[in-house]
Design an enzyme around this catalytic site. Structure first.
Site, PDB file in Angstrom:
ATOM      1  N   SER A  41      38.268  23.536 -15.440  1.00 17.56           N
ATOM      2  CA  SER A  41      36.917  23.355 -15.324  1.00 17.56           C
ATOM      3  C   SER A  41      36.228  22.794 -14.984  1.00 17.56           C
ATOM      4  CB  SER A  41      36.176  24.677 -16.665  1.00 17.56           C
ATOM      5  OG  SER A  41      36.921  23.701 -18.144  1.00 17.56           O
ATOM      6  N   ASN A  42      36.324  21.790 -15.457  1.00 19.53           N
ATOM      7  CA  ASN A  42      35.233  19.912 -15.802  1.00 19.53           C
ATOM      8  C   ASN A  42      35.759  20.089 -13.906  1.00 19.53           C
ATOM      9  OD1 ASN A  42      34.469  19.308 -17.945  1.00 19.53           O
ATOM     10  ND2 ASN A  42      36.910  19.687 -18.133  1.00 19.53           N
ATOM     11  N   HIS A 137      37.074  13.323 -23.370  1.00 21.09           N
ATOM     12  CA  HIS A 137      37.659  13.680 -24.254  1.00 21.09           C
ATOM     13  C   HIS A 137      37.297  14.094 -25.203  1.00 21.09           C
ATOM     14  CE1 HIS A 137      40.812  12.607 -26.670  1.00 21.09           C
ATOM     15  NE2 HIS A 137      39.823  12.226 -27.278  1.00 21.09           N
TER      16      HIS A 137
END
Ligand code: GRF
Length: 219
Positions: A41-42, A137
């Site tokens: 998704s990133n 992160h």
């Protein structure tokens, strides 16, 4: 860079600056290589930011390590070349990283984005792209480094969680912080519900951090 004031209704924006698209870097697109292991998704968020003109970059190649990773399908949908480097086929982390470097160089990558790359990287990769590798992160570093960061945050009982984009150094999740976004922890949150809300912020700050990298490259 212009930093706009945060909208009053956004908790996350209290921590991350909002970068106006009109102030993103002019000139040639930043040539990106993305490393991802799973859903992607990133990856999608970066591709969308580029397509909508918010980010002056081009994804030269996706490298993924898991044959089942959905990110490979996403890359195909965006016509991005995808290279599978299955870590199980390499003797050591260094051997895998040597092949990653070789592939990134073949595709003339300038900056490397670890977007859900579930492998520890070695100095073989880091030294080949000094200060040009970023990672996302799912915690407010330096809290909750390493795996299962969201579960760590819930176990610690924190009331604010979030995500961090940082430069990659040999020590895991420890390099210079570029951007962070905060997310409130709700009383009934599970790791899944909290991760969903953190990911909304990841998708916002990862393209912004790449834009900062692109801008700084021009200096
Ligand atoms: C993200 O939550 C990121 O913070 C972590 O791995 C996840 C990847 O998600 N490092 P996706 O594959 O981009 O959807």
């Amino acid at each position: 860079m212009r930093i706009d004031p945060a909208p009053a209704d956004s908790t996350a924006n209290l921590i991350s600056p909002i970068i106006s698209p009109s102030h993103l870097s002019p000139g040639a697109p930043l040539r990106l290589g993305i490393l991802a292991s799973g859903n992607g998704s990133n990856f999608e968020a970066v591709a969308e930011a580029i397509a909508s003109g918010k980010l002056n970059a081009k994804i030269q190649v996706l490298i993924y390590n898991n044959p089942e990773a959905k990110v490979a399908v996403r890359a195909a949908n965006w016509d991005v070349p995808a290279v599978l480097l299955n870590h199980r086929n390499f003797q050591s982390r260094e051997d895998l990283d040597r092949e990653i470097v070789h592939t990134l160089q073949q595709y003339q990558v300038e900056w490397v984005v670890m977007a859900g790359w579930m492998r520890i990287v070695t100095s073989v990769l880091i030294d080949a792209f000094p200060n040009q590798i970023i990672n996302i992160h799912p915690s407010l570093l330096p809290s909750f480094k390493g795996v299962r960061a969201i579960e760590q945050a819930l176990a610690a009982g924190v009331k604010i969680a979030g995500c961090t984009v940082h430069l990659v150094v040999p020590e895991v999740d420890s390099g210079l912080i570029l951007l962070q976004a905060a997310v409130p922890v709700l009383a009934d949150d599970t790791a899944e519900t909290l991760h969903d809300r953190i990911q909304e912020q990841e998708h916002r700050i990862l393209p912004q951090a790449i834009a900062i990298a692109a801008r700084d490259r021009l200096r």
